[in-house]
Write a protein that holds these residues in place. Structure first.
Motif, PDB file in Angstrom:
ATOM      1  N   TYR A  58      68.701  41.319  32.638  1.00 38.21           N
ATOM      2  CA  TYR A  58      69.692  42.339  32.991  1.00 38.21           C
ATOM      3  C   TYR A  58      70.567  42.679  31.798  1.00 38.21           C
ATOM      4  CZ  TYR A  58      68.316  40.774  37.606  1.00 38.21           C
ATOM      5  OH  TYR A  58      67.581  40.430  38.707  1.00 38.21           O
ATOM      6  N   SER A  59      70.960  43.932  31.720  1.00 35.21           N
ATOM      7  CA  SER A  59      71.866  44.372  30.659  1.00 35.21           C
ATOM      8  C   SER A  59      73.309  44.180  31.119  1.00 35.21           C
ATOM      9  CB  SER A  59      71.630  45.853  30.335  1.00 35.21           C
ATOM     10  OG  SER A  59      72.035  46.659  31.439  1.00 35.21           O
ATOM     11  N   ILE A  60      74.222  44.128  30.170  1.00 33.68           N
ATOM     12  CA  ILE A  60      75.638  43.986  30.508  1.00 33.68           C
ATOM     13  C   ILE A  60      76.119  45.182  31.315  1.00 33.68           C
ATOM     14  CG2 ILE A  60      76.448  44.958  28.316  1.00 33.68           C
ATOM     15  CD1 ILE A  60      78.141  42.121  30.312  1.00 33.68           C
ATOM     16  N   SER A  61      75.595  46.371  31.059  1.00 31.14           N
ATOM     17  CA  SER A  61      76.015  47.552  31.827  1.00 31.14           C
ATOM     18  C   SER A  61      75.581  47.428  33.289  1.00 31.14           C
ATOM     19  CB  SER A  61      75.491  48.844  31.199  1.00 31.14           C
ATOM     20  OG  SER A  61      74.085  48.838  31.163  1.00 31.14           O
ATOM     21  N   PHE A  62      74.388  46.884  33.541  1.00 34.42           N
ATOM     22  CA  PHE A  62      73.945  46.669  34.922  1.00 34.42           C
ATOM     23  C   PHE A  62      74.856  45.659  35.618  1.00 34.42           C
ATOM     24  CE2 PHE A  62      71.739  44.087  38.044  1.00 34.42           C
ATOM     25  CZ  PHE A  62      71.297  45.052  38.933  1.00 34.42           C
ATOM     26  N   ILE A  63      75.181  44.566  34.936  1.00 35.34           N
ATOM     27  CA  ILE A  63      76.036  43.532  35.519  1.00 35.34           C
ATOM     28  C   ILE A  63      77.420  44.085  35.804  1.00 35.34           C
ATOM     29  CG2 ILE A  63      77.144  41.298  35.090  1.00 35.34           C
ATOM     30  CD1 ILE A  63      74.131  41.169  35.815  1.00 35.34           C
ATOM     31  N   ASN A  64      77.986  44.865  34.888  1.00 33.64           N
ATOM     32  CA  ASN A  64      79.299  45.487  35.126  1.00 33.64           C
ATOM     33  C   ASN A  64      79.260  46.399  36.346  1.00 33.64           C
ATOM     34  OD1 ASN A  64      80.790  44.277  33.091  1.00 33.64           O
ATOM     35  ND2 ASN A  64      80.137  45.790  31.581  1.00 33.64           N
ATOM     36  N   GLU A  65      78.227  47.225  36.458  1.00 29.17           N
ATOM     37  CA  GLU A  65      78.091  48.129  37.599  1.00 29.17           C
ATOM     38  C   GLU A  65      77.916  47.330  38.895  1.00 29.17           C
ATOM     39  OE1 GLU A  65      74.926  51.463  39.169  1.00 29.17           O
ATOM     40  OE2 GLU A  65      75.260  51.286  37.012  1.00 29.17           O
ATOM     41  N   PHE A  66      77.092  46.308  38.855  1.00 28.11           N
ATOM     42  CA  PHE A  66      76.859  45.460  40.024  1.00 28.11           C
ATOM     43  C   PHE A  66      78.158  44.794  40.474  1.00 28.11           C
ATOM     44  CE2 PHE A  66      76.121  41.214  41.715  1.00 28.11           C
ATOM     45  CZ  PHE A  66      75.266  41.481  42.772  1.00 28.11           C
ATOM     46  N   PHE A  67      78.890  44.186  39.535  1.00 27.43           N
ATOM     47  CA  PHE A  67      80.110  43.471  39.901  1.00 27.43           C
ATOM     48  C   PHE A  67      81.190  44.426  40.372  1.00 27.43           C
ATOM     49  CE2 PHE A  67      83.986  40.977  39.101  1.00 27.43           C
ATOM     50  CZ  PHE A  67      83.705  39.919  39.937  1.00 27.43           C
ATOM     51  N   ASN A  68      81.319  45.588  39.746  1.00 26.33           N
ATOM     52  CA  ASN A  68      82.299  46.590  40.209  1.00 26.33           C
ATOM     53  C   ASN A  68      81.975  47.033  41.635  1.00 26.33           C
ATOM     54  OD1 ASN A  68      83.892  46.555  37.920  1.00 26.33           O
ATOM     55  ND2 ASN A  68      82.690  48.143  36.908  1.00 26.33           N
ATOM     56  N   SER A  69      80.697  47.177  41.961  1.00 29.43           N
ATOM     57  CA  SER A  69      80.305  47.517  43.330  1.00 29.43           C
ATOM     58  C   SER A  69      80.651  46.380  44.289  1.00 29.43           C
ATOM     59  CB  SER A  69      78.803  47.800  43.412  1.00 29.43           C
ATOM     60  OG  SER A  69      78.474  48.908  42.631  1.00 29.43           O
ATOM     61  N   PHE A  70      80.457  45.156  43.856  1.00 35.91           N
ATOM     62  CA  PHE A  70      80.812  43.985  44.646  1.00 35.91           C
ATOM     63  C   PHE A  70      82.318  43.968  44.952  1.00 35.91           C
ATOM     64  CE2 PHE A  70      82.182  39.488  44.628  1.00 35.91           C
ATOM     65  CZ  PHE A  70      81.476  39.022  45.736  1.00 35.91           C
ATOM     66  N   ILE A  71      83.136  44.231  43.966  1.00 26.58           N
ATOM     67  CA  ILE A  71      84.588  44.264  44.150  1.00 26.58           C
ATOM     68  C   ILE A  71      84.979  45.400  45.094  1.00 26.58           C
ATOM     69  CG2 ILE A  71      86.791  44.644  42.972  1.00 26.58           C
ATOM     70  CD1 ILE A  71      85.556  41.863  42.526  1.00 26.58           C
ATOM     71  N   THR A  72      84.308  46.539  44.989  1.00 20.18           N
ATOM     72  CA  THR A  72      84.580  47.664  45.887  1.00 20.18           C
ATOM     73  C   THR A  72      84.277  47.279  47.337  1.00 20.18           C
ATOM     74  OG1 THR A  72      84.089  49.273  44.157  1.00 20.18           O
ATOM     75  CG2 THR A  72      83.968  50.051  46.425  1.00 20.18           C
ATOM     76  N   VAL A  73      83.182  46.580  47.554  1.00 20.19           N
ATOM     77  CA  VAL A  73      82.830  46.129  48.921  1.00 20.19           C
ATOM     78  C   VAL A  73      83.890  45.182  49.462  1.00 20.19           C
ATOM     79  CG1 VAL A  73      81.164  44.767  50.235  1.00 20.19           C
ATOM     80  CG2 VAL A  73      80.352  46.499  48.645  1.00 20.19           C
ATOM     81  N   LEU A  74      84.432  44.305  48.611  1.00 18.93           N
ATOM     82  CA  LEU A  74      85.485  43.391  49.045  1.00 18.93           C
ATOM     83  C   LEU A  74      86.750  44.130  49.454  1.00 18.93           C
ATOM     84  CD1 LEU A  74      85.176  40.456  46.481  1.00 18.93           C
ATOM     85  CD2 LEU A  74      84.351  40.529  48.833  1.00 18.93           C
TER      86      LEU A  74
END
Length: 75
Positions: A58-74
């Motif tokens: 995984y690229s850092i940009s994918f991880i940033n997008e994934f984690f930002n989506s995770f925080i949005t769900v929270l």
């Protein structure tokens, strides 16, 4: 598929029981066993997160997008 490990640490860092002293110690993380690992720590009325991932997959940009989506769900 993506293998994700999520864990929540909700404990005090040190405490005493009569003559027994228990302290938290830092242990280096072993090699990544999951694609993405998210560790949440609850301390002093706030939650902090650490994220580790397989950089070969995984690229850092994918991880940033994934984690930002995770925080949005929270939310």
């Amino acid at each position: 598929p993506i293998d994700i490990l999520f864990t929540m640490h909700n404990f005090i860092s040190a405490f005493n029981i009569d003559e027994l002293n228990i302290d938290q110690i830092h242990v280096d993380e072993p090699a990544e066993k999951f694609d993405i690992t998210i560790i949440a720590k609850n301390t002093n009325d706030e939650i902090s997160f650490s994220v580790t991932y397989l950089s070969e997959k995984y690229s850092i940009s994918f991880i940033n997008e994934f984690f930002n989506s995770f925080i949005t769900v929270l939310g």
